[in-house]
Design an enzyme around this catalytic site. Structure first.
Site, PDB file in Angstrom:
ATOM      1  N   ASN A 130       0.945  -0.997  -0.015  1.00  0.00           N
ATOM      2  CA  ASN A 130      -0.010   0.052  -0.239  1.00  0.00           C
ATOM      3  C   ASN A 130       0.882   1.309   0.156  1.00  0.00           C
ATOM      4  O   ASN A 130       1.913   1.183   0.482  1.00  0.00           O
ATOM      5  CB  ASN A 130      -1.016   0.032   1.042  1.00  0.00           C
ATOM      6  CG  ASN A 130      -0.495  -0.256   2.508  1.00  0.00           C
ATOM      7  OD1 ASN A 130       0.760  -0.593   2.509  1.00  0.00           O
ATOM      8  ND2 ASN A 130      -0.886   0.394   3.373  1.00  0.00           N
ATOM      9  N   GLU A 162      -2.877  -4.581  -3.158  1.00  0.00           N
ATOM     10  CA  GLU A 162      -3.554  -5.479  -4.153  1.00  0.00           C
ATOM     11  C   GLU A 162      -3.264  -4.770  -5.603  1.00  0.00           C
ATOM     12  O   GLU A 162      -3.099  -5.471  -6.510  1.00  0.00           O
ATOM     13  CB  GLU A 162      -4.888  -5.988  -3.818  1.00  0.00           C
ATOM     14  CG  GLU A 162      -4.986  -6.688  -2.485  1.00  0.00           C
ATOM     15  CD  GLU A 162      -5.482  -5.842  -1.316  1.00  0.00           C
ATOM     16  OE1 GLU A 162      -4.762  -4.555  -1.382  1.00  0.00           O
ATOM     17  OE2 GLU A 162      -6.076  -6.279  -0.372  1.00  0.00           O
TER      18      GLU A 162
HETATM   19  N1  THU Z   1      -5.302  -1.353   2.387  1.00  0.00           N
HETATM   20  C1  THU Z   1      -4.919  -2.339   1.395  1.00  0.00           C
HETATM   21  O1  THU Z   1      -3.587  -2.102   0.934  1.00  0.00           O
HETATM   22  N2  THU Z   1      -5.651  -3.222   0.812  1.00  0.00           N
HETATM   23  C2  THU Z   1      -6.815  -3.344   1.182  1.00  0.00           C
HETATM   24  O2  THU Z   1      -7.498  -4.175   0.603  1.00  0.00           O
HETATM   25  C3  THU Z   1      -7.503  -2.393   2.022  1.00  0.00           C
HETATM   26  C4  THU Z   1      -6.753  -1.458   2.853  1.00  0.00           C
HETATM   27  C5  THU Z   1      -4.535  -0.202   2.929  1.00  0.00           C
HETATM   28  C6  THU Z   1      -4.841   1.186   2.301  1.00  0.00           C
HETATM   29  C7  THU Z   1      -4.411   2.133   3.459  1.00  0.00           C
HETATM   30  O3  THU Z   1      -2.841   2.344   3.164  1.00  0.00           O
HETATM   31  C8  THU Z   1      -4.263   1.038   4.678  1.00  0.00           C
HETATM   32  O4  THU Z   1      -4.570  -0.178   4.253  1.00  0.00           O
HETATM   33  C9  THU Z   1      -5.415   1.460   5.934  1.00  0.00           C
HETATM   34  O5  THU Z   1      -6.617   1.365   5.179  1.00  0.00           O
END
Ligand code: THU
Length: 137
Positions: free
Chosen positions: A48, A61
């Site tokens: 992320n 993802e």
């Molecule tokens: N996040 C992801 O990387 N994947 C997901 O499916 C949901 C959330 C990340 C986004 C943000 O940086 C952190 O998790 C908190 O929401």
């Protein structure tokens, strides 16, 4: 549940765990790693990447998928998501929609945490009614 070769699964969990280390998440403090196996046999990892605007944040993802698609790979054969939580966390709705664009319902999804806990699902189980032509049987 669709089968995933144990060696490939281990490779994918490694890739997602390694990508997770690069997570840019100063706002939430929540690090996520993901990896996709594409039909070209390659595994692409992603983390992320948050932004001060919050709305500019991209999930792990989608980073993994966009890396794959931008290199010409368009069919997902397996997806792994790694978080550091007691229970492994599944992808958010936006990511499920994006996964659905490139994956058949039988594609295996492994949700894992850093302690070795794994939950096996399929894209069809996670994304039963994504936006697109409705195909109720
Ligand atoms: N996040 C992801 O990387 N994947 C997901 O499916 C949901 C959330 C990340 C986004 C943000 O940086 C952190 O998790 C908190 O929401």
């Amino acid at each position: 549940m669709a089968n995933l070769d144990p060696k490939i699964k281990a490779q994918m969990i490694n890739s997602a765990t390694e990508a997770r280390r690069h997570s840019h998440s100063p706002y939430s403090g929540f690090k996520v790693g993901a990896s996709v196996l594409m039909d070209n046999g390659k595994v692409y990892g992603g983390c992320n990447v948050e932004n001060a605007s919050y709305g500019g944040t991209v999930c792990a993802e989608r980073v993994a998928i966009w890396k794959a698609v931008s290199e010409g790979a368009k069919k997902i054969a397996a997806l792994v998501v790694v978080t550091d939580s007691d229970q492994p966390w599944p992808p958010c709705g936006m990511c499920r929609q994006v996964v659905s664009e490139f994956a058949e319902p039988a594609v295996p999804v492994i949700l894992a945490n850093l302690k070795g806990k794994e939950i096996a699902q399929t894209v069809g189980e996670l994304c039963p009614h994504f936006f697109g032509p409705l195909n109720l049987k």
